[in-house]
Design an enzyme around this catalytic site. Structure first.
Site, PDB file in Angstrom:
ATOM      1  N   SER A  88       0.820  -1.214   0.000  1.00 16.28           N
ATOM      2  CA  SER A  88       0.000   0.000   0.000  1.00 16.28           C
ATOM      3  C   SER A  88       0.848   1.256   0.000  1.00 16.28           C
ATOM      4  O   SER A  88       1.958   1.261   0.530  1.00 16.28           O
ATOM      5  CB  SER A  88      -0.887  -0.009   1.256  1.00 16.28           C
ATOM      6  OG  SER A  88      -1.470   1.267   1.460  1.00 16.28           O
ATOM      7  N   TYR A 138      -1.472   0.247  10.292  1.00 19.04           N
ATOM      8  CA  TYR A 138      -1.800  -0.531   9.076  1.00 19.04           C
ATOM      9  C   TYR A 138      -0.640  -0.414   8.071  1.00 19.04           C
ATOM     10  O   TYR A 138      -0.108  -1.425   7.608  1.00 19.04           O
ATOM     11  CB  TYR A 138      -3.098  -0.012   8.449  1.00 19.04           C
ATOM     12  CG  TYR A 138      -3.250  -0.392   6.998  1.00 19.04           C
ATOM     13  CD1 TYR A 138      -2.976   0.538   5.992  1.00 19.04           C
ATOM     14  CD2 TYR A 138      -3.626  -1.671   6.625  1.00 19.04           C
ATOM     15  CE1 TYR A 138      -3.085   0.188   4.659  1.00 19.04           C
ATOM     16  CE2 TYR A 138      -3.744  -2.028   5.295  1.00 19.04           C
ATOM     17  CZ  TYR A 138      -3.462  -1.084   4.320  1.00 19.04           C
ATOM     18  OH  TYR A 138      -3.560  -1.433   2.999  1.00 19.04           O
ATOM     19  N   LYS A 165       2.248  -3.306   6.560  1.00 21.48           N
ATOM     20  CA  LYS A 165       2.589  -3.544   5.151  1.00 21.48           C
ATOM     21  C   LYS A 165       4.101  -3.411   4.931  1.00 21.48           C
ATOM     22  O   LYS A 165       4.721  -4.209   4.241  1.00 21.48           O
ATOM     23  CB  LYS A 165       1.841  -2.550   4.253  1.00 21.48           C
ATOM     24  CG  LYS A 165       0.336  -2.745   4.213  1.00 21.48           C
ATOM     25  CD  LYS A 165      -0.044  -4.062   3.544  1.00 21.48           C
ATOM     26  CE  LYS A 165      -1.542  -4.220   3.380  1.00 21.48           C
ATOM     27  NZ  LYS A 165      -1.903  -5.497   2.737  1.00 21.48           N
TER      28      LYS A 165
END
Ligand code: WQD
Length: 323
Positions: free
Chosen positions: A116, A140, A144
């Site tokens: 991402s 988050y 990643k």
């Protein structure tokens, strides 16, 4: 090639499944249906109902002569990741470790990872290229980035060749309506606008209109989910042909503001779509736009459906089924 698509019942995952099948691959979907939907399962794909946190279900799925894995199964709500990091660590990081270990045990060495733009954090320059500093602003994005770092070691030590695809803002639906599942209680802009247009949500709240952008509202790099899906097929070809790994941005390179998407949606749907400006959302940068020059150079990838009208039209074609 026989490809196991983990998270293949999800919004992006099911588009990736259709693209892989269209490119002549055999596909098995592995999904726990925690957010993926059965309605998204594609007729040409086998389905295994399993969870990446349970290695036995993974080993069983990999045993059936799988030659590559595409992994899109992750929790992705940036805000929630700051309140419940343990949930994101366990599923996103822990789950990926289970996948990688099951893969190396089964001798599977091709891995496409759904990464991402969140790995970059606050932009220090625009457009963002793959050399931009990686300082994720939320847990988050951290998960990643941590997974990408793990992949580097699995490449070196276990010969796993990977493509980490750094998505910017995925939007739209396949024009052939092969995927028609709606995200439940979405937080992303376009699905929220679609929910207002079809009458299940009262209004769009615009998170701030005092940013340093052309109209004061947030600008993002929206990329059509079918363009994204094609990028996965090209990435699989790349690692297969070059026996090499890479991390690459998948973005449309054109930024759109909240107001620009809202006005296109009002025009295309013919609906009023009430909106109200409220305070900024914590963690939102003013602008996030990618350069995908590296994707063009390595994968031969470019966005073709990511203009604002295609993003809104293809979304509305699916959403208006549920008026
Ligand atoms: C887009 C713009 C908001 C909703 C997130 C994740 C990112 C990636 C994509 C997974 C911003 C504005 C939004 C609303 C609004 N996910 N907005 N009202 O935050 O750019 O990225 O999704 O990889 O990791 O962080 O996407 O759609 O939430 O916001 O005004 O109700 O729309 O402020 O400018 P975002 P988004």
């Amino acid at each position: 090639m026989h490809v196991l698509v983990i998270g293949g019942a999800g919004y992006i995952g099911s588009h990736v499944v259709t693209a892989l099948i269209a490119a002549g691959n055999r596909v098995t979907v592995f999904d726990n249906l925690s957010s993926g939907l059965r309605i998204n399962l594609q007729p040409g794909a086998a389905f295994v109902h399993g969870d990446i946190r349970r290695p036995d279900s993974l080993r069983a799925a990999l045993a059936a002569d799988v030659e590559a894995v595409v992994h899109l199964a992750a929790f992705k709500a940036a805000g929630e990741s700051m309140e419940r990091p343990e949930k994101y660590a366990d599923n996103n990081i822990g789950g990926t470790i289970q996948i990688l270990n099951a893969m190396t045990e089964a001798g599977v060495s091709r891995f496409i990872f759904s990464s991402s733009a969140a790995v970059y954090g606050e932009p220090e320059y625009l457009p963002i290229d793959e050399d931009h500093p990686q300082k994720p602003e939320n847990f988050y994005g951290f998960t990643k980035l941590e997974i990408e770092r793990l992949l580097g070691w699995y490449d070196t030590l276990k010969g796993v060749r990977f493509a980490a695809l750094r998505y910017f803002n995925a939007a739209g639906y396949a024009p052939d309506e092969s995927v028609v599942g709606l995200e439940q209680n979405p937080a992303n802009l376009l699905p929220v606008i679609m929910d207002v247009a079809r009458g299940v949500r009262r209004e769009l709240q615009i998170f701030g209109d005092d940013y340093e952008t052309r109209d004061g509202t947030g600008v993002r790099d929206y990329v059509h989910v079918s363009d994204l899906a094609r990028g996965h097929v090209q990435a699989l070809d790349y690692i297969d042909k070059n026996d090499a790994s890479l991390a690459v941005n998948l973005g449309s390179e054109s930024g759109l503001s909240v107001l620009e998407i809202l006005s296109a949606a009002r025009w295309i749907t013919g609906r009023e779509i009430p909106a109200r400006t409220v305070g900024r959302r914590a963690g939102d940068p003013a602008e996030l736009v990618a350069t995908s020059a590296f994707a063009r150079e390595t994968l031969g990838w470019k966005a073709e459906l990511s203009d604002v009208d295609s993003l809104v039209e293809t979304s509305w074609k699916v959403y208006r089924r549920y008026l």
